[in-house]
Design an enzyme around this catalytic site. Sequence first.
Site, PDB file in Angstrom:
ATOM      1  N   LYS A 136       0.128  -3.235  -0.422  1.00 36.30           N
ATOM      2  CA  LYS A 136       1.368  -3.820   0.114  1.00 36.30           C
ATOM      3  C   LYS A 136       2.552  -3.763  -0.852  1.00 36.30           C
ATOM      4  O   LYS A 136       3.697  -3.718  -0.424  1.00 36.30           O
ATOM      5  CB  LYS A 136       1.122  -5.278   0.527  1.00 36.30           C
ATOM      6  CG  LYS A 136       0.244  -5.414   1.755  1.00 36.30           C
ATOM      7  CD  LYS A 136       0.157  -6.851   2.236  1.00 36.30           C
ATOM      8  CE  LYS A 136      -0.634  -6.937   3.523  1.00 36.30           C
ATOM      9  NZ  LYS A 136      -0.564  -8.239   4.160  1.00 36.30           N
ATOM     10  N   ASN A 194       4.008  -4.834   4.997  1.00 37.24           N
ATOM     11  CA  ASN A 194       2.773  -4.525   5.727  1.00 37.24           C
ATOM     12  C   ASN A 194       3.030  -3.568   6.888  1.00 37.24           C
ATOM     13  O   ASN A 194       2.124  -3.220   7.613  1.00 37.24           O
ATOM     14  CB  ASN A 194       2.103  -5.810   6.243  1.00 37.24           C
ATOM     15  CG  ASN A 194       2.843  -6.403   7.426  1.00 37.24           C
ATOM     16  OD1 ASN A 194       4.053  -6.242   7.557  1.00 37.24           O
ATOM     17  ND2 ASN A 194       2.129  -7.090   8.302  1.00 37.24           N
TER      18      ASN A 194
END
Length: 288
Positions: free
Chosen positions: A73, A94
């Site tokens: 991420k 994300n």
Amino acid sequence: MSKHITGHTGLLCLLGSPVAHSVSPEMHNEACDQLGLDYTYLAFDVPEEKMPEAVQGLRTMGARGWNITMPGKNIMCKLADKVSPASEISGACNTIVNDNGVLTAYTTDGVGFMRAVAENGVDIIGKKMTLLGAGGAATAILVQAALDGVAEINVFNVRDGFFTRAEEIVAKLNERTKCKVTLHDYEDPEVLRASIADSAILVNGTSVGMAPNTDRTIIIDTSMFHKDLFVFDVIYNPKETRLLREAKEAGCRTGNGMYMLLYQGAASFKLWTGEDMPVEIIKEKYFS
């Protein structure tokens, strides 16, 4: 039902490691089937160091977009061409949307959290939140809540690797939003008690209480709960953690991370397709 794939079918996917357990492929493929959208969503196990290669491949092949789970991420944010305000502040994303080779990074985890809270009939805008933890999930919640108009957030975390990063994020939020954010070292129970006493919501953003360690809880002293408090746990395995069970016994309303997962997916889906995910159908099939 077997999906009819043609030369026009677009690619959506999930990158991270491990990914085999993810509910995302079922959720997104079902949503595409329901709406008649010509996309297929696949999961690819990609370790962090291979992320740049994978992203270059997806960009070249014209994949419409992808989700990123741990551990990618943070690095994914650096690989994108543009970042949303929430991703820029948190340094994580994300969701990637690919518009003709231009990659924009978003984080929808916090959006999923805010929608899950609202669906519980709880309004936290203009109110105070006590947030436990400063890891990935907690940070996404912190940033979105501040951007959306929660008035005050007290974050409690032990002095670990996340603490220094949290200090930077808190400073950015105080500078750029109207939310008053304070970071506390998680050691003085009386400071925590005072914070919870006038909070509308208490959020556990840590993994304390997650299976298999279901006998653990982050709030040992249950006298900190009060009946006007909504208690939210990002954990959804087990569905009711010890924290939620004891909060309920104390008269609190509670919610778990299950629908946060659903609604972060719905937010990603909207960014890629422009369509609203049929969440009631997805809820019934995969989250009941």
